[in-house]
Design a protein around this motif. Structure first.
Motif, PDB file in Angstrom:
ATOM      1  N   ILE A  19      49.008  42.294  42.886  1.00  0.00           N
ATOM      2  CA  ILE A  19      48.779  43.285  43.796  1.00  0.00           C
ATOM      3  C   ILE A  19      49.601  42.799  44.946  1.00  0.00           C
ATOM      4  N   GLY A  20      49.447  41.682  45.435  1.00  0.00           N
ATOM      5  CA  GLY A  20      50.177  40.932  46.487  1.00  0.00           C
ATOM      6  C   GLY A  20      51.872  41.439  46.417  1.00  0.00           C
ATOM      7  N   ILE A  21      52.027  41.140  45.439  1.00  0.00           N
ATOM      8  CA  ILE A  21      53.673  41.103  45.264  1.00  0.00           C
ATOM      9  C   ILE A  21      54.073  42.520  45.583  1.00  0.00           C
TER      10      ILE A  21
ATOM     11  N   THR B  17      36.032  46.136  36.641  1.00  0.00           N
ATOM     12  CA  THR B  17      36.602  45.374  35.591  1.00  0.00           C
ATOM     13  C   THR B  17      37.241  44.099  35.637  1.00  0.00           C
ATOM     14  N   TYR B  18      37.348  43.888  37.120  1.00  0.00           N
ATOM     15  CA  TYR B  18      38.010  42.507  37.624  1.00  0.00           C
ATOM     16  C   TYR B  18      37.060  41.322  36.709  1.00  0.00           C
ATOM     17  N   ASP B  19      38.248  40.497  35.989  1.00  0.00           N
ATOM     18  CA  ASP B  19      37.798  39.354  35.450  1.00  0.00           C
ATOM     19  C   ASP B  19      37.752  38.118  36.111  1.00  0.00           C
ATOM     20  N   GLY B  20      38.151  37.960  37.527  1.00  0.00           N
ATOM     21  CA  GLY B  20      38.269  36.957  38.321  1.00  0.00           C
ATOM     22  C   GLY B  20      39.253  36.253  38.009  1.00  0.00           C
ATOM     23  N   GLY B  21      40.446  36.821  37.599  1.00  0.00           N
ATOM     24  CA  GLY B  21      41.892  36.147  37.328  1.00  0.00           C
ATOM     25  C   GLY B  21      42.715  36.250  38.551  1.00  0.00           C
ATOM     26  N   ILE B  22      43.276  34.984  39.012  1.00  0.00           N
ATOM     27  CA  ILE B  22      44.280  35.075  40.008  1.00  0.00           C
ATOM     28  C   ILE B  22      45.452  35.750  39.823  1.00  0.00           C
ATOM     29  N   GLY B  23      45.807  35.988  38.741  1.00  0.00           N
ATOM     30  CA  GLY B  23      47.056  36.873  38.484  1.00  0.00           C
ATOM     31  C   GLY B  23      46.944  38.477  38.856  1.00  0.00           C
ATOM     32  N   VAL B  24      45.671  39.024  38.691  1.00  0.00           N
ATOM     33  CA  VAL B  24      45.454  40.264  39.464  1.00  0.00           C
ATOM     34  C   VAL B  24      45.694  40.343  40.939  1.00  0.00           C
ATOM     35  N   ILE B  25      45.323  39.453  41.676  1.00  0.00           N
ATOM     36  CA  ILE B  25      45.500  39.288  43.144  1.00  0.00           C
ATOM     37  C   ILE B  25      46.865  39.119  43.641  1.00  0.00           C
ATOM     38  N   LEU B  26      47.643  38.050  42.725  1.00  0.00           N
ATOM     39  CA  LEU B  26      49.049  37.891  43.007  1.00  0.00           C
ATOM     40  C   LEU B  26      49.709  39.145  42.587  1.00  0.00           C
TER      41      LEU B  26
END
Length: 407
Positions: free
Chosen positions: A220-222, A209-218
């Motif tokens: 997860i990283g946090i 489902t990943y939409d390419g948004g950077i918010g998802v990565i951030l």
């Protein structure tokens, strides 16, 4: 699907009969896990984890004698099915199936039913399951309707549910208390074979489902960084073996959650998945070995060193390769900051694993079965003296089953 149904029927019958004779439950569990065994090195290693869990139950004298074998067998069947299923409905069902048996296991002990531990653990697990399931459905629906806001709401719920389920900070409140007060054998099961399904299902849903948004990565990283820091600091300030291992689990879950951030670079997901699975295997063997030692209040010295050094990440032990693959996948995905934080946190773990060695150093008096189990887990850490290319190849094959059908 047919093999899973056969395995479940065998588990149901053997579980019922085990009330009269405990080893019927063991026989049924062994038959079921062998039926579900596939020719994949990663799945074969998960099978080894399950078999050691089954063997460790012989150290118990609790009210679940016999049924506990069935519960571990059920978790393994759900694990194998989760790896290969591409149906959202079945994946979410396997998430529940792998979690619910631990509700009973956590209350088992040699003398009494641990209701106090059970209530706390079950409360957190129910919340985790509800959040995860709703989050997964929202993510899939949002992906189909291109609703960005709904997708992030769903993703946040799924990530929080996953963090609670596996014991990642800042949603780890149940971990230190449960690890310290529950019987060590059920805890070793919760900390080992039960950890695979949540991550496998999360990988499939996020990947599909990943939409390419950077918010998802951030996000997860946090969560990953917070879990690493809280886990390592908590372990550094703990003196009891069970609590050190509890916070060690929190830190390890942070390392594994970090691999989800690689989802933005599809070409490196296989390497991240390989690192996550190898780290889960390291965590499983190490936790089983140490919690058996806690059960017996003693451990063989050489085995203690091997398990602790593997957790630290000393090459060529298994723990080194898991972290190496995770760091490599993060670097390839241009997540250098996350890779650096992971390496620093790994270095932070050295003092408390050394303390863990000293707490068991020179101890004796464990039962033969316990000694054999600890030795097996320690020897398995030496499997990676030869670079474990098998985990990478297994991950490449399993990548074919990562997309969820119709999503």
């Amino acid at each position: 699907m047919e093999l899973a149904i056969i395995s479940l029927l065998i588990l149901a019958v053997s579980g019922a009969l085990s009330v009269k004779q405990k080893y019927i439950g063991l026989a049924g569990a062994l038959i079921s896990v062998l039926i579900m065994t596939v020719n994949n090195p990663l799945l074969l290693m998960v099978l080894v984890v399950a078999l050691i869990n089954l063997a460790s139950l012989d150290l118990m004298r609790g009210f679940l004698r016999g049924v506990d074998y069935t519960l571990v067998g059920l978790i393994f069947v759900a694990t194998v099915y989760a790896f290969y299923s591409q149906s959202l409905a079945f994946l979410l069902t396997m998430f529940v199936v792998a979690s619910v048996p631990t509700y009973m296991l956590v209350m088992a002990s040699d003398k009494e039913v641990r209701m106090d531990v059970g209530i706390k653990y079950i409360t957190f697990m129910v919340i985790a399951t509800v959040l995860f399931l709703i989050g997964a459905v929202l993510m899939v629906h949002a992906s189909a309707t291109a609703s960005s806001t709904l997708y992030y709401v769903g993703f946040a719920m799924l990530l929080v549910g996953l963090a609670i389920e596996v014991g990642a900070a800042p949603f780890h409140e149940w971990v230190p208390d449960v690890f310290d007060t529950a019987d060590p054998i059920p805890v070793s099961i919760i900390a080992s074979v039960a950890k695979f399904v949540p991550f496998v299902v999360a990988y499939k849903i996020i990947y599909s489902t990943y939409d390419g948004g950077i918010g998802v990565i951030l996000l997860i990283g946090i969560i990953a960084v917070v879990s690493m820091l809280v886990g390592n600091i908590g372990a550094l300030t703990s003196n009891k073996p069970a609590r050190i291992l509890a916070y060690s689990t929190v830190a390890n879950m942070g390392y594994i959650i970090a691999t989800l951030a690689v989802i933005g670079k599809e070409e490196f997901v296989y390497l991240a998945f390989a690192g996550a699975m190898l780290q889960l295997l390291t965590n499983s063997f190490g936790k089983i070995g140490f919690f058996v030692g806690i059960k017996e209040k003693s451990m063989p010295t050489v085995e203690t060193y091997l398990l602790a050094l593997s957790f630290i990440g000393l090459p060529p032990l298994m723990g080194f390769w898991g972290k190496l693959y995770i760091v490599a996948s993060l670097v390839y995905a241009n997540l250098i900051w996350l890779a650096v934080i992971l390496v620093l946190n790994s270095a932070m773990s050295v003092p408390y694993y050394v303390r863990l060695i000293r707490l068991f150093e020179g101890s004796s008096g464990y039962r033969k079965v316990a000694g054999y189990l600890i030795t097996v887990t320690a020897v398995l850490m030496l499997m990676t003296v030869v670079p474990p290319n098998w985990i990478v190849e297994s991950s490449r094959i399993l990548m074919n089953y990562l997309p969820i059908g119709g999503v």
